[in-house]
Design an enzyme around this catalytic site. Sequence first.
Site, PDB file in Angstrom:
ATOM      1  N   ASP A   1     -16.159  13.465  19.190  1.00 27.44           N
ATOM      2  CA  ASP A   1     -15.291  12.484  19.853  1.00 27.44           C
ATOM      3  C   ASP A   1     -15.683  12.346  21.313  1.00 27.44           C
ATOM      4  OD1 ASP A   1     -11.703  12.078  20.431  1.00 27.44           O
ATOM      5  OD2 ASP A   1     -13.311  10.615  20.120  1.00 27.44           O
TER       6      ASP A   1
ATOM      7  N   LYS B   1     -20.364   8.144  22.916  1.00 26.81           N
ATOM      8  CA  LYS B   1     -20.827   7.639  21.615  1.00 26.81           C
ATOM      9  C   LYS B   1     -22.351   7.655  21.502  1.00 26.81           C
ATOM     10  CE  LYS B   1     -16.601   7.491  21.400  1.00 26.81           C
ATOM     11  NZ  LYS B   1     -16.006   8.800  21.043  1.00 26.81           N
TER      12      LYS B   1
ATOM     13  N   ASP C   1     -15.290  10.338  15.274  1.00 24.38           N
ATOM     14  CA  ASP C   1     -14.290   9.345  15.667  1.00 24.38           C
ATOM     15  C   ASP C   1     -15.006   8.091  16.176  1.00 24.38           C
ATOM     16  OD1 ASP C   1     -11.689   9.043  18.201  1.00 24.38           O
ATOM     17  OD2 ASP C   1     -11.810   8.204  16.180  1.00 24.38           O
ATOM     18  N   ASN C   2     -14.309   6.953  16.149  1.00 28.09           N
ATOM     19  CA  ASN C   2     -14.751   5.721  16.811  1.00 28.09           C
ATOM     20  C   ASN C   2     -16.045   5.112  16.292  1.00 28.09           C
ATOM     21  OD1 ASN C   2     -13.869   7.751  19.432  1.00 28.09           O
ATOM     22  ND2 ASN C   2     -12.612   5.954  18.931  1.00 28.09           N
TER      23      ASN C   2
ATOM     24  N   GLU D   1      -6.720   4.187  18.273  1.00 26.54           N
ATOM     25  CA  GLU D   1      -5.471   4.874  18.604  1.00 26.54           C
ATOM     26  C   GLU D   1      -4.486   3.965  19.339  1.00 26.54           C
ATOM     27  OE1 GLU D   1      -8.491   6.127  19.172  1.00 26.54           O
ATOM     28  OE2 GLU D   1      -8.814   6.523  21.271  1.00 26.54           O
TER      29      GLU D   1
HETATM   30  N1  LIG Z   1     -21.776  15.092  25.931  1.00 26.62           N
HETATM   31  C1  LIG Z   1     -20.566  15.569  26.256  1.00 26.62           C
HETATM   32  N2  LIG Z   1     -20.368  16.886  26.324  1.00 26.62           N
HETATM   33  C2  LIG Z   1     -19.154  17.357  26.653  1.00 26.62           C
HETATM   34  N3  LIG Z   1     -18.082  16.589  26.936  1.00 26.62           N
HETATM   35  C3  LIG Z   1     -18.267  15.266  26.901  1.00 26.62           C
HETATM   36  C4  LIG Z   1     -19.490  14.694  26.549  1.00 26.62           C
HETATM   37  N4  LIG Z   1     -19.352  13.358  26.555  1.00 26.62           N
HETATM   38  C5  LIG Z   1     -18.070  13.104  26.929  1.00 26.62           C
HETATM   39  N5  LIG Z   1     -17.432  14.255  27.134  1.00 26.62           N
HETATM   40  C6  LIG Z   1     -16.038  14.408  27.527  1.00 26.62           C
HETATM   41  O1  LIG Z   1     -15.236  13.813  26.517  1.00 26.62           O
HETATM   42  C7  LIG Z   1     -14.006  13.469  27.105  1.00 26.62           C
HETATM   43  C8  LIG Z   1     -13.454  12.198  26.648  1.00 26.62           C
HETATM   44  N6  LIG Z   1     -14.458  11.194  26.643  1.00 26.62           N
HETATM   45  C9  LIG Z   1     -14.875  10.714  25.502  1.00 26.62           C
HETATM   46  C10 LIG Z   1     -15.670   9.692  25.867  1.00 26.62           C
HETATM   47  C11 LIG Z   1     -16.268   8.828  24.876  1.00 26.62           C
HETATM   48  N7  LIG Z   1     -15.161   8.352  24.040  1.00 26.62           N
HETATM   49  C12 LIG Z   1     -14.695   7.227  24.373  1.00 26.62           C
HETATM   50  O2  LIG Z   1     -15.198   6.674  25.352  1.00 26.62           O
HETATM   51  C13 LIG Z   1     -13.589   6.605  23.606  1.00 26.62           C
HETATM   52  C14 LIG Z   1     -13.260   5.318  23.979  1.00 26.62           C
HETATM   53  C15 LIG Z   1     -12.237   4.661  23.299  1.00 26.62           C
HETATM   54  N8  LIG Z   1     -11.919   3.342  23.702  1.00 26.62           N
HETATM   55  O3  LIG Z   1     -12.530   2.868  24.719  1.00 26.62           O
HETATM   56  O4  LIG Z   1     -11.070   2.678  23.075  1.00 26.62           O
HETATM   57  C16 LIG Z   1     -11.540   5.262  22.256  1.00 26.62           C
HETATM   58  C17 LIG Z   1     -11.882   6.575  21.881  1.00 26.62           C
HETATM   59  O5  LIG Z   1     -11.225   7.215  20.852  1.00 26.62           O
HETATM   60  C18 LIG Z   1     -12.905   7.247  22.534  1.00 26.62           C
HETATM   61  O6  LIG Z   1     -13.226   8.502  22.112  1.00 26.62           O
HETATM   62  N9  LIG Z   1     -15.735   9.604  27.227  1.00 26.62           N
HETATM   63  N10 LIG Z   1     -14.976  10.567  27.696  1.00 26.62           N
HETATM   64  C19 LIG Z   1     -14.225  13.399  28.613  1.00 26.62           C
HETATM   65  O7  LIG Z   1     -13.387  14.368  29.174  1.00 26.62           O
HETATM   66  C20 LIG Z   1     -15.688  13.683  28.799  1.00 26.62           C
HETATM   67  O8  LIG Z   1     -15.909  14.502  29.903  1.00 26.62           O
HETATM   68 MG   LIG Z   2     -12.249   8.959  20.177  1.00 30.72          MG
END
Ligand SMILES: Nc1ncnc2c1ncn2[C@@H]1O[C@H](Cn2cc(CNC(=O)c3cc([N+](=O)[O-])cc(O)c3O)nn2)[C@@H](O)[C@H]1O
Ligand SMILES: [Mg+2]
Length: 216
Positions: free
Chosen positions: A143, A146, A171-172, A201
């Site tokens: 999650d 992407k 997810d997604n 969500e």
């Molecule tokens: N390679 C990685 N390693 C460790 N943590 C990570 C990594 N990439 C992102 N994260 C962390 O995930 C958390 C949440 N996150 C997830 C995303 C990617 N997911 C989405 O962007 C997303 C976007 C939507 N949306 O835009 O509707 C809906 C969803 O369910 C999603 O998961 N960006 N930050 C953040 O705290 C980030 O630091």
């Molecule tokens: Mg997600």
Amino acid sequence: TFTRSTRPQRMLKAVQKNATKGSPESVISAIDYFCKHSEWAMNVGDEKGSILDSVVTEVNPSTVLELGTYCGYSTVRIARLLSPGTKFITLEFNPANVTVARQIIAHAGLQDKVTVVEGSSGDLIPQMKERFGITTFDFIFLDHWKDRYLPDIKLFEECGLLRKGSVLLADNVICPGAPEYLEYVRNSPRYENRYYPAHLEYTKVEDGLEKSVFLG
Ligand SMILES: Nc1ncnc2c1ncn2[C@@H]1O[C@H](Cn2cc(CNC(=O)c3cc([N+](=O)[O-])cc(O)c3O)nn2)[C@@H](O)[C@H]1O
Ligand SMILES: [Mg+2]
């Protein structure tokens, strides 16, 4: 100087105010309420969360990895279902989110069930064996960013972290979408896949989860 709070910090305050300490269900409800009535946030949510619950229950894993802890919503959903002694690791890149997630997980009383590790999946996945004594993961929830889904599943294969029957749930796969990942698992003879249609969500936008079983 006045520094505006972040959405994860406001979510944490809502949990501390509205959820009963030691009750994972009330933490989950408090976050879903916050996201429906105060501020949308990218937790897996209640509809896709129920699918996540059913897959975790079906797999009944001994070793679990989550990529992208964020605020710990799905971490709490997963941890509350695990048998005692299960090894559960969740990876989170953003230190501020690590801090929030640890407090939300602790409010649910699940701090002894999961280890929140700060860092990026690309750096940490190759360290799983020697740092955490993992041989293979029974269940993996993706999650995070992407465009990391595909490189990270290849990393799991290269590091020998999958065994016959390991289950990955992503997810997604529709919104925001992970097209390269979907194409890879659906065209690879090494995975058996199932798509679970749902919605993004807290919205009516189409989204879904892809379950992929590694065939060895
Ligand atoms: N390679 C990685 N390693 C460790 N943590 C990570 C990594 N990439 C992102 N994260 C962390 O995930 C958390 C949440 N996150 C997830 C995303 C990617 N997911 C989405 O962007 C997303 C976007 C939507 N949306 O835009 O509707 C809906 C969803 O369910 C999603 O998961 N960006 N930050 C953040 O705290 C980030 O630091
Ligand atoms: Mg997600």
